[in-house]
Design a protein around this motif. Structure first.
Motif, PDB file in Angstrom:
ATOM      1  N   GLU A 155       0.814  -1.219   0.000  1.00  0.00           N
ATOM      2  CA  GLU A 155       0.000   0.000   0.000  1.00  0.00           C
ATOM      3  C   GLU A 155       0.849   1.272   0.000  1.00  0.00           C
ATOM      4  O   GLU A 155       0.319   2.393  -0.005  1.00  0.00           O
ATOM      5  N   TRP A 156       2.131   1.129  -0.014  1.00  0.00           N
ATOM      6  CA  TRP A 156       3.067   2.259   0.034  1.00  0.00           C
ATOM      7  C   TRP A 156       2.743   3.292  -1.040  1.00  0.00           C
ATOM      8  O   TRP A 156       2.707   3.008  -2.219  1.00  0.00           O
ATOM      9  N   ASP A 157       2.472   4.508  -0.618  1.00  0.00           N
ATOM     10  CA  ASP A 157       2.248   5.622  -1.541  1.00  0.00           C
ATOM     11  C   ASP A 157       2.370   6.922  -0.755  1.00  0.00           C
ATOM     12  O   ASP A 157       2.830   6.921   0.382  1.00  0.00           O
ATOM     13  N   GLU A 158       1.933   8.020  -1.335  1.00  0.00           N
ATOM     14  CA  GLU A 158       2.052   9.328  -0.680  1.00  0.00           C
ATOM     15  C   GLU A 158       1.217   9.417   0.585  1.00  0.00           C
ATOM     16  O   GLU A 158       1.582  10.118   1.534  1.00  0.00           O
ATOM     17  N   ASP A 159       0.097   8.704   0.617  1.00  0.00           N
ATOM     18  CA  ASP A 159      -0.765   8.703   1.800  1.00  0.00           C
ATOM     19  C   ASP A 159      -0.327   7.667   2.829  1.00  0.00           C
ATOM     20  O   ASP A 159      -0.828   7.662   3.951  1.00  0.00           O
ATOM     21  N   HIS A 160       0.565   6.787   2.438  1.00  0.00           N
ATOM     22  CA  HIS A 160       1.098   5.778   3.351  1.00  0.00           C
ATOM     23  C   HIS A 160       2.627   5.787   3.252  1.00  0.00           C
ATOM     24  O   HIS A 160       3.238   4.821   2.779  1.00  0.00           O
ATOM     25  N   PRO A 161       3.255   6.879   3.680  1.00  0.00           N
ATOM     26  CA  PRO A 161       4.717   7.006   3.548  1.00  0.00           C
ATOM     27  C   PRO A 161       5.460   6.147   4.567  1.00  0.00           C
ATOM     28  O   PRO A 161       4.864   5.563   5.475  1.00  0.00           O
ATOM     29  N   ILE A 162       6.765   6.087   4.401  1.00  0.00           N
ATOM     30  CA  ILE A 162       7.605   5.192   5.201  1.00  0.00           C
ATOM     31  C   ILE A 162       8.726   5.976   5.882  1.00  0.00           C
ATOM     32  O   ILE A 162       9.238   6.953   5.352  1.00  0.00           O
ATOM     33  N   HIS A 163       9.103   5.511   7.075  1.00  0.00           N
ATOM     34  CA  HIS A 163      10.313   5.988   7.752  1.00  0.00           C
ATOM     35  C   HIS A 163      11.463   5.058   7.368  1.00  0.00           C
ATOM     36  O   HIS A 163      11.335   3.834   7.456  1.00  0.00           O
ATOM     37  N   PHE A 164      12.594   5.626   6.953  1.00  0.00           N
ATOM     38  CA  PHE A 164      13.763   4.825   6.621  1.00  0.00           C
ATOM     39  C   PHE A 164      14.899   5.144   7.589  1.00  0.00           C
ATOM     40  O   PHE A 164      15.151   6.312   7.901  1.00  0.00           O
ATOM     41  N   VAL A 165      15.587   4.093   8.027  1.00  0.00           N
ATOM     42  CA  VAL A 165      16.788   4.235   8.843  1.00  0.00           C
ATOM     43  C   VAL A 165      17.894   3.466   8.135  1.00  0.00           C
ATOM     44  O   VAL A 165      17.780   2.252   7.926  1.00  0.00           O
ATOM     45  N   GLY A 166      18.960   4.151   7.734  1.00  0.00           N
ATOM     46  CA  GLY A 166      20.033   3.497   7.000  1.00  0.00           C
ATOM     47  C   GLY A 166      21.346   3.574   7.734  1.00  0.00           C
ATOM     48  O   GLY A 166      21.723   4.640   8.239  1.00  0.00           O
ATOM     49  N   HIS A 167      22.040   2.448   7.795  1.00  0.00           N
ATOM     50  CA  HIS A 167      23.374   2.441   8.379  1.00  0.00           C
ATOM     51  C   HIS A 167      24.411   2.434   7.265  1.00  0.00           C
ATOM     52  O   HIS A 167      24.292   1.697   6.285  1.00  0.00           O
ATOM     53  N   SER A 168      25.425   3.286   7.379  1.00  0.00           N
ATOM     54  CA  SER A 168      26.530   3.331   6.438  1.00  0.00           C
ATOM     55  C   SER A 168      26.031   3.563   5.011  1.00  0.00           C
ATOM     56  O   SER A 168      25.316   4.522   4.751  1.00  0.00           O
ATOM     57  N   ALA A 169      26.366   2.676   4.080  1.00  0.00           N
ATOM     58  CA  ALA A 169      25.921   2.841   2.696  1.00  0.00           C
ATOM     59  C   ALA A 169      24.405   2.747   2.567  1.00  0.00           C
ATOM     60  O   ALA A 169      23.830   3.222   1.588  1.00  0.00           O
ATOM     61  N   GLY A 170      23.750   2.142   3.559  1.00  0.00           N
ATOM     62  CA  GLY A 170      22.295   2.034   3.528  1.00  0.00           C
ATOM     63  C   GLY A 170      21.605   3.384   3.511  1.00  0.00           C
ATOM     64  O   GLY A 170      20.530   3.543   2.922  1.00  0.00           O
ATOM     65  N   ALA A 171      22.215   4.398   4.134  1.00  0.00           N
ATOM     66  CA  ALA A 171      21.629   5.741   4.131  1.00  0.00           C
ATOM     67  C   ALA A 171      21.640   6.335   2.730  1.00  0.00           C
ATOM     68  O   ALA A 171      20.678   6.989   2.306  1.00  0.00           O
ATOM     69  N   GLN A 172      22.724   6.107   1.988  1.00  0.00           N
ATOM     70  CA  GLN A 172      22.803   6.606   0.617  1.00  0.00           C
ATOM     71  C   GLN A 172      21.843   5.848  -0.301  1.00  0.00           C
ATOM     72  O   GLN A 172      21.283   6.415  -1.234  1.00  0.00           O
ATOM     73  N   VAL A 173      21.623   4.572  -0.021  1.00  0.00           N
ATOM     74  CA  VAL A 173      20.646   3.790  -0.784  1.00  0.00           C
ATOM     75  C   VAL A 173      19.262   4.422  -0.671  1.00  0.00           C
ATOM     76  O   VAL A 173      18.530   4.548  -1.655  1.00  0.00           O
ATOM     77  N   VAL A 174      18.904   4.834   0.533  1.00  0.00           N
ATOM     78  CA  VAL A 174      17.594   5.457   0.758  1.00  0.00           C
ATOM     79  C   VAL A 174      17.484   6.763  -0.019  1.00  0.00           C
ATOM     80  O   VAL A 174      16.444   7.064  -0.615  1.00  0.00           O
ATOM     81  N   ARG A 175      18.557   7.567  -0.026  1.00  0.00           N
ATOM     82  CA  ARG A 175      18.519   8.828  -0.760  1.00  0.00           C
ATOM     83  C   ARG A 175      18.343   8.599  -2.264  1.00  0.00           C
ATOM     84  O   ARG A 175      17.580   9.306  -2.927  1.00  0.00           O
ATOM     85  N   VAL A 176      19.041   7.604  -2.793  1.00  0.00           N
ATOM     86  CA  VAL A 176      18.905   7.292  -4.217  1.00  0.00           C
ATOM     87  C   VAL A 176      17.493   6.791  -4.514  1.00  0.00           C
ATOM     88  O   VAL A 176      16.888   7.156  -5.524  1.00  0.00           O
ATOM     89  N   LEU A 177      16.948   5.951  -3.627  1.00  0.00           N
ATOM     90  CA  LEU A 177      15.581   5.465  -3.806  1.00  0.00           C
ATOM     91  C   LEU A 177      14.591   6.622  -3.816  1.00  0.00           C
ATOM     92  O   LEU A 177      13.687   6.678  -4.659  1.00  0.00           O
ATOM     93  N   GLN A 178      14.736   7.583  -2.894  1.00  0.00           N
ATOM     94  CA  GLN A 178      13.813   8.712  -2.858  1.00  0.00           C
ATOM     95  C   GLN A 178      13.888   9.528  -4.143  1.00  0.00           C
ATOM     96  O   GLN A 178      12.867   9.984  -4.667  1.00  0.00           O
ATOM     97  N   GLN A 179      15.089   9.697  -4.686  1.00  0.00           N
ATOM     98  CA  GLN A 179      15.224  10.429  -5.946  1.00  0.00           C
ATOM     99  C   GLN A 179      14.567   9.657  -7.091  1.00  0.00           C
ATOM    100  O   GLN A 179      13.925  10.252  -7.967  1.00  0.00           O
ATOM    101  N   MET A 180      14.700   8.337  -7.076  1.00  0.00           N
ATOM    102  CA  MET A 180      14.036   7.513  -8.089  1.00  0.00           C
ATOM    103  C   MET A 180      12.522   7.654  -8.002  1.00  0.00           C
ATOM    104  O   MET A 180      11.822   7.707  -9.030  1.00  0.00           O
ATOM    105  N   LEU A 181      12.003   7.727  -6.785  1.00  0.00           N
ATOM    106  CA  LEU A 181      10.568   7.921  -6.603  1.00  0.00           C
ATOM    107  C   LEU A 181      10.138   9.270  -7.166  1.00  0.00           C
ATOM    108  O   LEU A 181       9.094   9.386  -7.823  1.00  0.00           O
ATOM    109  N   ALA A 182      10.950  10.297  -6.915  1.00  0.00           N
ATOM    110  CA  ALA A 182      10.642  11.638  -7.427  1.00  0.00           C
ATOM    111  C   ALA A 182      10.702  11.675  -8.947  1.00  0.00           C
ATOM    112  O   ALA A 182       9.904  12.365  -9.597  1.00  0.00           O
TER     113      ALA A 182
END
Length: 473
Positions: A155-182
């Motif tokens: 159900e993930w969408d704008e009305d059901h957003p997610i909290h992400f916690v990334g360790h080390s390279a995982g934080a950069q993975v989240v940033r790249v994913l958010q840009q892909m979503l945009a």
């Protein structure tokens, strides 16, 4: 001639010690996981008749109570693993048990930031991982990866957003994913947006690269290729052999994530192995793996396409295990630094970019990159800085905390090494609980867009404001 011989001998000695320490630590983790798995299996077999079915009913009730909560997704870093790998071992030291709705995806431990971001999307939404036709062709791997029959949060969408916690390279993975979503980069999902991400919390996040990549063997002149003799070359050979042998039970326990490169002997044969070892094929030949993304040059290239978005909350915990003494940066003690990291803490604290090589960016200074945690430079972990510095605010203590605004990186510096808050919970002690309790409390009680999320058996507070927050730590 004598000087050259001495330097070469020291380098080989350092390579031997580093290889041995990393190998022993890897064996320790693997053997601990196997031992824990055997112990759990025996325990389940011996005591399965004593299961309290009333407890099962309560668990089911708790699950129904948390269905409305947005998940908190914990994203592991390099050489990491998610739930289901290495037996019952937890990459995040069991922190996922602190909240009722936490997901811990298992992504490629050595795959590129790009590939991991794609995999993370399909892990959550479901479907077959699509790496994209253009990228796959350029990097020499299959376009499609593993299949997720059912997404963990469809159900993930704008009305059901997610909290992400990334360790080390995982934080950069989240940033790249958010840009892909945009950028609406997922075929068949035209409604994605950056607002699918409610908050990003970085724990020792690899935002701007690290000088350790050069110590381990990446070339300083391009940040892409490797030196002919180095720790990463040994790693490369080991990974290729591991994937080529394709021993099913081993890969069930741990997988580097290169299945889409079809390295297995079943698909590539002996010739495929030779091509990979010679550097003519595979992820190490194409550069589609994690280390080039972690050089300063590679991170700068990735960051040039990434934004900090106005409706997302950003938090960062930067770690360091060094101190300044008489103008010099040195390790802050011996006992507080993991044996696997101590040598690298010292080397990174003395790092100087070669004078015969162009600096990785205009304005680079060695002294800015000497504070570190044994894996990443502290300056790299606070917030995205290269090639353009993003809005940020340094938080020293709770008394300085002001109302938080989205679109700004709030960061603190924590005295810890790079693996203090993962795998071995006992190492961090009370600080472990303080960090993770702070993260989960913020996600559940303070960060929201419309109305605060209700915890089980709690009603939302009518006083809460949708754009205000307190940085609790």
């Amino acid at each position: 001639m004598i000087k050259l011989w001495m330097v070469t001998s020291l380098q080989l000695a350092e390579l031997f010690v580093s290889s041995l320490v990393h190998l022993l630590y890897g064996f320790y983790i693997f053997s601990s996981a196997v031992a824990g798995d055997i112990s759990q299996t025996l325990n389940d077999y011996l005591f399965k008749s004593n299961v309290d079915f009333n407890d099962v009913g309560e668990t089911g009730q708790n699950q129904s109570n948390v269905e409305g909560l947005p998940p908190i997704v914990l994203v592991h870093g390099i050489f990491g693993f998610g739930k289901g790998r290495l037996g019952g071992l937890s990459y995040f030291g069991g922190a996922e048990k602190k909240d009722e709705r936490v997901l811990v995806p298992d992504l490629g431990s050595l795959t590129s930031i790009y590939d991991r971001a794609r995999e993370l999307f399909y892990y959550l939404k479901g479907g077959i991982v699509d790496f994209g036709e253009e990228h796959s062709e350029a990097c020499g791997h299959s376009r499609f990866g593993r299949r997720y029959e059912e997404g963990q949060y469809p159900e993930w969408d704008e009305d059901h957003p997610i909290h992400f916690v990334g360790h080390s390279a995982g934080a950069q993975v989240v940033r790249v994913l958010q840009q892909m979503l945009a950028d609406k980069a997922f075929e068949g999902f035209e409604e994605t947006s950056e607002d699918w991400v409610l908050s990003v919390t970085s724990l020792s996040g690899a935002f701007n690269g690290t000088t350790r990549t050069y110590l381990d063997g990446m070339r300083t002149d391009d940040g892409v290729s490797m030196k002919p003799i180095c720790l990463l070359q040994l790693c490369r050979i080991g990974v290729i052999m591991y994937d080529w042998l394709d021993i099913s039970w081993l890969k069930t326990y741990y997988n580097f994530g290169f299945d889409h490169f079809n390295i297995s002997w079943k698909k590539s044969g002996v010739r495929g192995l030779v091509d990979c070892l010679m550097g003519n094929a595979g992820p190490f030949a194409s550069g589609d793996w994690i280390l080039p993304d972690l050089t300063i040059q590679g991170s700068t290239s990735i960051n040039s396409n990434l934004q900090t978005f106005p409706n997302t909350y950003y938090f960062s915990y930067a770690t360091k295990r060094t101190r300044r003494v008489m103008g010099m940066t040195i390790p802050s003690g011996v006992l507080g630094i993991h044996p696997m990291l101590f040598l690298r803490v010292f080397q990174m604290s003395q790092w100087k970019f070669p004078q015969d090589v162009s600096p990785p960016y205009k304005g680079y200074r060695d002294e800015d990159w000497q504070e570190n945690d044994g894996a990443l430079n502290t300056i790299s972990m606070t917030h995205p800085r290269l090639p353009v510095e993003h809005p940020s605010r340094f938080i020293r203590s709770d008394s300085e905390c002001q109302t938080l605004q989205p679109g700004i990186w709030y960061y603190k510096i924590v005295e810890a090494d790079h693996i203090m808050f993962i795998v071995n919970r006992e190492r961090a002690g009370v600080q472990f609980d303080l960090i993770y309790d702070s993260i989960f409390q913020r996600c559940r009680k303070h960060v929201f867009r419309k109305i605060p999320q209700s915890l089980p058996n709690q009603s939302p507070s009518p006083r809460s404001s949708p754009r205000k927050n307190n940085f609790v730590h």
